[in-house]
Design a protein around this motif. Structure first.
Motif, PDB file in Angstrom:
ATOM      1  N   CYS A  25       0.847  -1.190   0.000  1.00  0.00           N
ATOM      2  CA  CYS A  25       0.000   0.000   0.000  1.00  0.00           C
ATOM      3  C   CYS A  25       0.887   1.246   0.000  1.00  0.00           C
ATOM      4  N   LYS A  27       0.927   5.221   1.973  1.00  0.00           N
ATOM      5  CA  LYS A  27       0.305   6.025   3.010  1.00  0.00           C
ATOM      6  C   LYS A  27      -0.573   7.097   2.379  1.00  0.00           C
ATOM      7  N   CYS A  32      -2.415   6.506   8.994  1.00  0.00           N
ATOM      8  CA  CYS A  32      -1.510   5.462   8.502  1.00  0.00           C
ATOM      9  C   CYS A  32      -0.320   5.252   9.433  1.00  0.00           C
ATOM     10  N   CYS A  45       2.397   2.416   8.773  1.00  0.00           N
ATOM     11  CA  CYS A  45       1.418   1.607   9.478  1.00  0.00           C
ATOM     12  C   CYS A  45       2.037   0.283   9.915  1.00  0.00           C
ATOM     13  N   LYS A 134      -9.190   2.854   3.250  1.00  0.00           N
ATOM     14  CA  LYS A 134      -9.114   4.311   3.408  1.00  0.00           C
ATOM     15  C   LYS A 134      -9.406   4.984   2.073  1.00  0.00           C
ATOM     16  N   ARG A 135      -9.816   4.198   1.085  1.00  0.00           N
ATOM     17  CA  ARG A 135     -10.106   4.741  -0.249  1.00  0.00           C
ATOM     18  C   ARG A 135     -11.502   4.307  -0.702  1.00  0.00           C
TER      19      ARG A 135
END
Ligand code: SF4
Ligand SMILES: [Zn+2]
Length: 312
Positions: A25, A27, A32, A45, A134-135
């Motif tokens: 991923c 941040k 994060c 994270c 988070k998206r």
């Protein structure tokens, strides 16, 4: 595939596991991880730190490095098609946390791959899946994709057809072990899939709007690590809110007033509340999770729909 200790992933009476069809991923916001220098809006994270260790141990899934500015060693976004069939082999019902080591909404995870993940979940109704991103805007866009063939199909029809390809032998996206003809067996939204988003600061409350626009049987918000009050959060249509402070060395403290405000908002919206932990500074045990050391009014652990308090 490791057993997870993420306590809220495990509904009472089922085994909790993680399934990581993608890893890696980048941040995206303060939740994060801890800042690395003053003024840094993002940190690293838990998954990023773990990927670094797994790479050093030689684990094949974690050899792809991410951009050092936003990611790290072993944490480059990677789709693992060989991991997709795993849940098809689990006969006993499980609570499956999807992508503890990634974010399925990441721009570098293809729409076809997301459809393959959704197809496997549709083919295994014995399991309950929990997906946290988070998206959420991208997740909503993919699941509600507009008609691109000119026939005026309703939003999402093309996504379900991409799911069907994952069950079609000889298709390039076929997931081995899938029974053909998935399209006609799909109940939409999938009844066994919970979709959630993380909101750590008030400036990210629009993630809740994207979640509301996502077709999902259960919608949840993870306010963890909660880094500020969320006065603008609209909990309409949200089934559960999970609240937690940050843990680990140097963690940023969580004000219990923020927690109490969220609980009160959740009561008004009829949203289940799960207080996971209160962060380092409130720990009787030093880990943040010692329930008996908490103020009594914060000892709330409810699940959506059944609203069962599992501890008291
Ligand atoms: S996996 Fe989640 S917490 Fe980690 S960098 Fe990605 S979005 Fe942030
Ligand atoms: Zn169409």
């Amino acid at each position: 595939m490791a057993e997870t200790s993420i306590e809220w992933t495990q509904r009472p009476g089922t085994k909790g596991v993680t399934w990581n069809p993608s890893t890696g991923c980048d941040k995206i916001s303060a939740g994060c991880g801890l800042p690395r220098f003053p003024g840094d809006d993002t940190g690293g994270c838990y998954a990023m730190a773990m990927a670094k260790r797994l790479k050093a141990m030689g684990q094949a899934k974690y050899q792809n490095d991410g951009d050092p500015r936003t990611s790290g060693p072993g944490f480059g976004v990677t789709m693992h098609t060989d991991v997709l069939p795993q849940p098809l082999k689990w006969r006993d019902p499980r609570t499956v946390f999807v992508n503890s080591m990634s974010d399925l909404g990441h721009a570098r995870i293809s729409r076809e791959f997301v459809a393959q993940v959704w197809a496997v979940m549709a083919a295994t109704p014995q399991h309950v899946y929990q997906i946290l991103s988070k998206r959420p805007e991208r997740m909503a866009r993919i699941l509600n994709d507009e008609c691109r063939c000119g026939s005026g199909h309703a939003p999402g029809v093309h996504f379900r057809s991409a799911m069907d390809w994952a069950s079609t032998p000889h298709s390039p996206t076929y997931v081995p072990g899938m029974q053909p003809g998935l399209y006609h067996r799909i109940t939409w939204p999938l009844p066994n899939v919970w979709v959630g988003t993380s909101i750590e600061l008030d400036k990210h409350v629009d993630r809740a709007d994207a979640l509301r626009a996502t077709p999902a049987a259960v919608r949840f918000i993870s306010a963890e690590p909660l880094l500020g009050p969320l006065p603008s959060l609209d909990l309409t249509g949200i089934d559960q809110i999970i609240i937690g402070g940050e843990s680990g060395p140097g963690s940023r403290p969580m004000d219990l007033g923020w927690v109490r405000e969220l609980i009160s908002m959740a009561r008004d919206a009829d949203t289940a509340v799960f207080v996971k932990q209160l962060g380092l500074r409130w720990a009787g045990s030093g880990k943040g999770g010692d329930w008996t050391a908490w103020p009594e009014d914060l000892r709330i652990r409810e699940y959506p729909a059944d609203r069962v308090a599992v501890a008291s």
